[in-house]
Design an enzyme around this catalytic site. Sequence first.
Site, short mmCIF file in Angstrom:
data_model
loop_
_atom_site.label_atom_id
_atom_site.label_comp_id
_atom_site.label_asym_id
_atom_site.label_seq_id
_atom_site.Cartn_x
_atom_site.Cartn_y
_atom_site.Cartn_z
CE LYS A 13 167.08 50.69 28.90
NZ LYS A 13 166.12 51.32 29.82
NE ARG A 87 167.53 47.35 35.21
CZ ARG A 87 166.95 47.11 34.05
NH1 ARG A 87 167.65 46.62 33.05
NH2 ARG A 87 165.69 47.38 33.88
NE ARG A 126 157.07 48.62 28.91
CZ ARG A 126 158.31 48.69 29.37
NH1 ARG A 126 159.29 49.07 28.58
NH2 ARG A 126 158.56 48.41 30.62
NE ARG A 158 157.94 44.79 31.43
CZ ARG A 158 159.11 45.36 31.24
NH1 ARG A 158 159.59 45.51 30.03
NH2 ARG A 158 159.80 45.79 32.26
NE ARG A 169 160.49 48.84 35.84
CZ ARG A 169 159.63 49.03 34.83
NH1 ARG A 169 158.35 49.24 35.05
NH2 ARG A 169 160.08 49.04 33.60
P1 ADP Z 1 162.86 48.21 32.14
O1 ADP Z 1 164.15 48.61 31.52
O2 ADP Z 1 161.70 48.82 31.44
O3 ADP Z 1 162.83 48.34 33.63
P2 ADP Z 1 163.53 45.47 31.55
O4 ADP Z 1 162.69 44.63 30.67
O5 ADP Z 1 164.86 45.91 31.08
O6 ADP Z 1 162.62 46.68 31.95
O7 ADP Z 1 163.73 44.72 32.94
C1 ADP Z 1 162.67 44.12 33.66
C2 ADP Z 1 163.17 43.57 34.99
O8 ADP Z 1 164.16 42.56 34.77
C3 ADP Z 1 163.89 44.58 35.87
O9 ADP Z 1 163.00 45.35 36.64
C4 ADP Z 1 164.76 43.67 36.73
O10 ADP Z 1 164.01 43.01 37.72
C5 ADP Z 1 165.20 42.63 35.74
N1 ADP Z 1 166.46 43.02 35.05
C6 ADP Z 1 166.60 43.36 33.74
N2 ADP Z 1 167.88 43.65 33.44
C7 ADP Z 1 168.58 43.50 34.59
C8 ADP Z 1 169.94 43.64 34.97
N3 ADP Z 1 170.87 44.04 34.07
N4 ADP Z 1 170.29 43.40 36.24
C9 ADP Z 1 169.40 43.00 37.15
N5 ADP Z 1 168.08 42.85 36.90
C10 ADP Z 1 167.67 43.07 35.63
#
Ligand code: ADP
Length: 213
Positions: A13, A87, A126, A158, A169
């Site tokens: 994404k 999400r 990654r 990460r 996740r």
């Molecule tokens: P990925 O999509 O690869 O899991 P992101 O960089 O989008 O990674 O998100 C990393 C972390 O940030 C998530 O695991 C969560 O803890 C937090 N996070 C990101 N977006 C949201 C959201 N919309 N709502 C709640 N937590 C979020």
Amino acid sequence: MNIILLGPPGTGKGTIAQFIEKTFGLRQISSGDLLREQVKEKTTIGKKVEPIMKEGKLVPDEIILKLITRKVRQLGKTGFVLDGFPRNLEQAKLLDEMLKKEKIGIDIALEISTDEEVIVKRLSARRQCRKCGKIYGIDIKPEKEGVCDNCGGELFMREDDRPEVIKYRLQLYNERTQPLIDYYLEKEKLKSIDGNMHLEEIFDGVLKLLGNK
Ligand code: ADP
Ligand code: ZN
């Protein structure tokens, strides 16, 4: 044009959002990057969300909504591509309310659907630039290992890309985020792309879908 990207973690994404940003002049809004910025700057929000993110759990809806709203307002009339938000269903509804107030509409919810084994492979490979945020992986490797092609910044893995957190996740995605697919289908906003393909082919698919918009 305003776009929401949907799909499990590790489906590309962020990389796809960066491609759309470059190709269509939209601005990427990455919820994960916004949160990581807060952590890096050790703000009150950052301190609160750091332990939650390490475990791959979702941070409270109000917190992420606040950061996204601020960003959307900053952008003004510039179109955006939302990556990582919403999400869960609550967040989707909060987003709808917020956009209505701002008199902004969503044109497309673009789903990138990817098999779990492909995801695990991608996430373990990654790396991201600490300075400019560029993402590297199986399909996009830096010229020199550990160094960003763009800016010379250091590449890091990460903490939530460790295998046990990846599994959690993915489960969270299936339970909480997957229902959004139906939500946007009902609103007739949903388009899908096969995320198992090579990134270049995914980019082609995106071009075909968004090119004539
Ligand atoms: P990925 O999509 O690869 O899991 P992101 O960089 O989008 O990674 O998100 C990393 C972390 O940030 C998530 O695991 C969560 O803890 C937090 N996070 C990101 N977006 C949201 C959201 N919309 N709502 C709640 N937590 C979020
Ligand atoms: Zn960089």
